[in-house]
Write a protein that holds these residues in place. Structure first.
Motif, short mmCIF file in Angstrom:
data_model
loop_
_atom_site.label_atom_id
_atom_site.label_comp_id
_atom_site.label_asym_id
_atom_site.label_seq_id
_atom_site.Cartn_x
_atom_site.Cartn_y
_atom_site.Cartn_z
N GLY A 71 -28.19 12.05 -7.41
CA GLY A 71 -28.21 11.56 -8.79
C GLY A 71 -29.06 12.46 -9.66
N GLN A 76 -28.79 13.71 -14.16
CA GLN A 76 -29.36 13.17 -15.41
C GLN A 76 -30.48 12.17 -15.09
N ILE A 121 -33.72 9.98 -14.31
CA ILE A 121 -34.89 10.13 -13.45
C ILE A 121 -34.65 11.23 -12.41
N ASP A 144 -24.75 15.12 -7.35
CA ASP A 144 -24.38 14.06 -8.30
C ASP A 144 -22.87 13.85 -8.22
N GLN A 145 -22.43 12.64 -8.56
CA GLN A 145 -20.98 12.43 -8.58
C GLN A 145 -20.36 13.15 -9.78
N VAL A 159 -20.93 15.11 -5.24
CA VAL A 159 -20.88 14.26 -4.06
C VAL A 159 -20.99 12.81 -4.51
N ASP A 160 -20.14 11.96 -3.93
CA ASP A 160 -20.30 10.52 -4.10
C ASP A 160 -21.08 10.04 -2.87
N VAL A 161 -22.32 9.60 -3.07
CA VAL A 161 -23.16 9.26 -1.91
C VAL A 161 -22.62 8.07 -1.12
N ASN A 197 -32.10 9.14 -5.06
CA ASN A 197 -32.27 8.59 -6.41
C ASN A 197 -30.97 8.02 -6.99
N ILE A 245 -35.61 5.83 -4.32
CA ILE A 245 -35.96 5.08 -5.53
C ILE A 245 -35.50 3.63 -5.36
N TYR A 291 -27.72 -5.68 -7.75
CA TYR A 291 -28.62 -4.53 -7.88
C TYR A 291 -29.95 -4.83 -7.19
N LYS A 336 -31.62 -2.93 -3.91
CA LYS A 336 -32.92 -2.25 -3.95
C LYS A 336 -33.90 -2.86 -2.94
N GLY A 388 -40.64 0.31 -12.76
CA GLY A 388 -40.35 -0.80 -13.66
C GLY A 388 -39.26 -0.33 -14.62
N ILE A 445 -37.78 2.14 -17.20
CA ILE A 445 -37.97 3.55 -17.55
C ILE A 445 -36.90 3.93 -18.58
N THR A 482 -34.18 5.85 -19.78
CA THR A 482 -33.20 6.82 -19.26
C THR A 482 -31.83 6.47 -19.83
N MET A 504 -29.39 5.28 -18.18
CA MET A 504 -29.03 3.97 -17.62
C MET A 504 -29.58 2.86 -18.50
N1 LIG Z 1 -34.06 3.41 -15.55
C1 LIG Z 1 -34.76 2.42 -15.05
O1 LIG Z 1 -35.35 1.60 -15.78
C2 LIG Z 1 -34.86 2.24 -13.55
C3 LIG Z 1 -35.74 1.28 -13.05
C4 LIG Z 1 -35.86 1.11 -11.68
C5 LIG Z 1 -35.11 1.89 -10.82
N2 LIG Z 1 -34.24 2.82 -11.34
C6 LIG Z 1 -33.46 3.60 -10.38
O2 LIG Z 1 -33.69 4.97 -10.60
C7 LIG Z 1 -32.54 5.72 -10.22
C8 LIG Z 1 -32.11 6.61 -11.38
O3 LIG Z 1 -31.86 5.79 -12.49
P1 LIG Z 1 -31.58 6.38 -13.95
O4 LIG Z 1 -32.11 5.38 -14.90
O5 LIG Z 1 -32.02 7.78 -14.04
O6 LIG Z 1 -29.98 6.27 -13.96
P2 LIG Z 1 -28.87 7.18 -14.67
O7 LIG Z 1 -27.66 6.33 -14.76
O8 LIG Z 1 -29.42 7.77 -15.92
O9 LIG Z 1 -28.64 8.35 -13.60
C9 LIG Z 1 -28.10 8.07 -12.34
C10 LIG Z 1 -27.47 9.32 -11.80
O10 LIG Z 1 -26.89 8.99 -10.53
C11 LIG Z 1 -25.57 9.50 -10.49
N3 LIG Z 1 -24.76 8.69 -9.59
C12 LIG Z 1 -24.32 7.42 -9.80
N4 LIG Z 1 -23.56 7.02 -8.77
C13 LIG Z 1 -23.51 8.06 -7.89
C14 LIG Z 1 -22.87 8.25 -6.65
N5 LIG Z 1 -22.08 7.30 -6.10
N6 LIG Z 1 -23.04 9.42 -6.00
C15 LIG Z 1 -23.81 10.41 -6.55
N7 LIG Z 1 -24.42 10.28 -7.74
C16 LIG Z 1 -24.28 9.11 -8.41
C17 LIG Z 1 -25.09 9.44 -11.92
O11 LIG Z 1 -23.98 10.32 -12.14
C18 LIG Z 1 -26.34 9.84 -12.69
O12 LIG Z 1 -26.43 11.24 -12.83
C19 LIG Z 1 -31.49 4.70 -9.82
O13 LIG Z 1 -31.50 4.50 -8.41
C20 LIG Z 1 -31.96 3.44 -10.51
O14 LIG Z 1 -31.50 2.27 -9.87
C21 LIG Z 1 -34.10 3.01 -12.68
#
Ligand SMILES: NC(=O)c1ccc[n+]([C@@H]2O[C@H](COP(=O)([O-])OP(=O)(O)OC[C@H]3O[C@@H](n4cnc5c(N)ncnc54)[C@H](O)[C@@H]3O)[C@@H](O)[C@H]2O)c1
Length: 256
Positions: free
Chosen positions: A14, A17, A19, A38-39, A63-65, A91, A146, A163, A167, A194, A196, A198, A200
């Motif tokens: 991931g 983009q 985190i 990343d996917q 890659v799709d994880v 992540n 994460i 979700y 987690k 908590g 963040i 982004t 998402m």
């Molecule tokens: N943003 C928040 O507030 C927050 C809080 C707690 C935890 N998180 C966790 O942090 C991590 C990153 O979150 P973010 O806010 O940066 O999200 P985001 O949506 O901005 O980025 C997620 C990235 O993961 C990639 N992705 C999604 N599905 C995928 C898959 N099947 N295979 C490969 N890549 C894939 C997406 O293309 C994207 O680039 C996530 O695990 C999220 O659950 C985020």
């Protein structure tokens, strides 16, 4: 103190983009070579090229994880290219919402449940399963996943039940993998952010953001950098006696 991350080989899922991209950039700034997984091929490639501009080696992989075959093939190619893997950051994750609001548990469709589990939890399992034998042979490695504050409370803004359950699974898997892999010199930890700011997060709506901030003792959302700092610390030599830890990065929103 020196993080000793120069010339380490890191994989960040991931990493295109949000985190993940912040983590990839920070690891590179500390001297690591980074495989951005990343996917989304375009964002993975773009993030990798920004890392190459820092003078590190970087590859972008689509890659799709949730696909075991794709994860295994990616690891084979990384080992062929770099000969080792020092750091895995799990992540990649998804957090489905309904018009920016949370989906209630009884509204979750069974196939949506399966998708969230497949990406957020099985994806982490796939990556640990693929990387563990490599790190066991090396007798060294760091795995940082994460998780989320949603894993341990009954409400977390627009996050939904599937979700949160996924987690909580990441946190549990982290503890088990930490126990099993420590004898091989592999440390396994997680970061539980908590809220963040982004991409998402930007899908949510402003009046809900105000309410969410009221529940954070530090009075603001976290930044990508603040999560990346914790991940880099856990991936570094500064954390040489820490394993099985789920580190909160949440401004005090959940204190336990
Ligand atoms: N943003 C928040 O507030 C927050 C809080 C707690 C935890 N998180 C966790 O942090 C991590 C990153 O979150 P973010 O806010 O940066 O999200 P985001 O949506 O901005 O980025 C997620 C990235 O993961 C990639 N992705 C999604 N599905 C995928 C898959 N099947 N295979 C490969 N890549 C894939 C997406 O293309 C994207 O680039 C996530 O695990 C999220 O659950 C985020």
């Amino acid at each position: 103190m020196d993080t000793h991350l120069t010339d380490r080989v890191a994989i960040v899922t991931g990493g295109g983009q949000g985190i993940g991209e912040g983590i990839a950039q920070k690891l590179a700034a500390e001297g690591s070579h980074v495989v951005v997984v990343d996917q989304n091929q375009a964002t993975a490639e773009a993030a990798a090229s920004r890392i190459r501009a820092l003078g590190r080696k970087a590859l972008g992989f689509q890659v799709d994880v949730s696909s075991w075959d794709q994860v295994r093939t990616m690891l084979d190619r990384v080992v062929a290219e770099f000969g080792r893997v020092d750091i895995l950051v799990n992540n990649a994750g998804i957090s489905p919402k309904k018009d920016g609001r949370k989906i209630l548990v009884h509204e979750i469709e069974p196939d949506q449940w399966d998708l969230v589990m497949a990406v957020n939890l099985k994806g982490v399992f796939h990556c640990i399963k693929a990387v563990a034998p490599i790190m066991m042979r090396q007798r060294s490695g760091r795995i940082v996943s994460i998780s989320s504050q949603a894993a341990k409370i009954g409400f977390s803004g627009p996050a939904a039940g599937h979700y949160a359950a996924s987690k909580a699974g990441v946190s549990a898997l982290t503890r088990f993998a930490a126990h099993e892999l420590a004898p091989y010199g592999i440390l396994v930890n997680a970061v539980a952010p908590g809220t963040i700011q982004t991409p998402m997060r930007k899908l949510t709506i402003p009046e809900l953001d105000k309410l969410a901030i009221a529940g954070i003792p530090q009075g603001r959302f976290g930044t990508i950098d603040e999560v990346a700092n914790a991940v880099v610390f856990l991936a570094s030599d500064l954390a040489s006696y820490i394993t099985g830890e789920i580190m909160d990065v949440n401004g005090g929103s959940v204190i336990d």
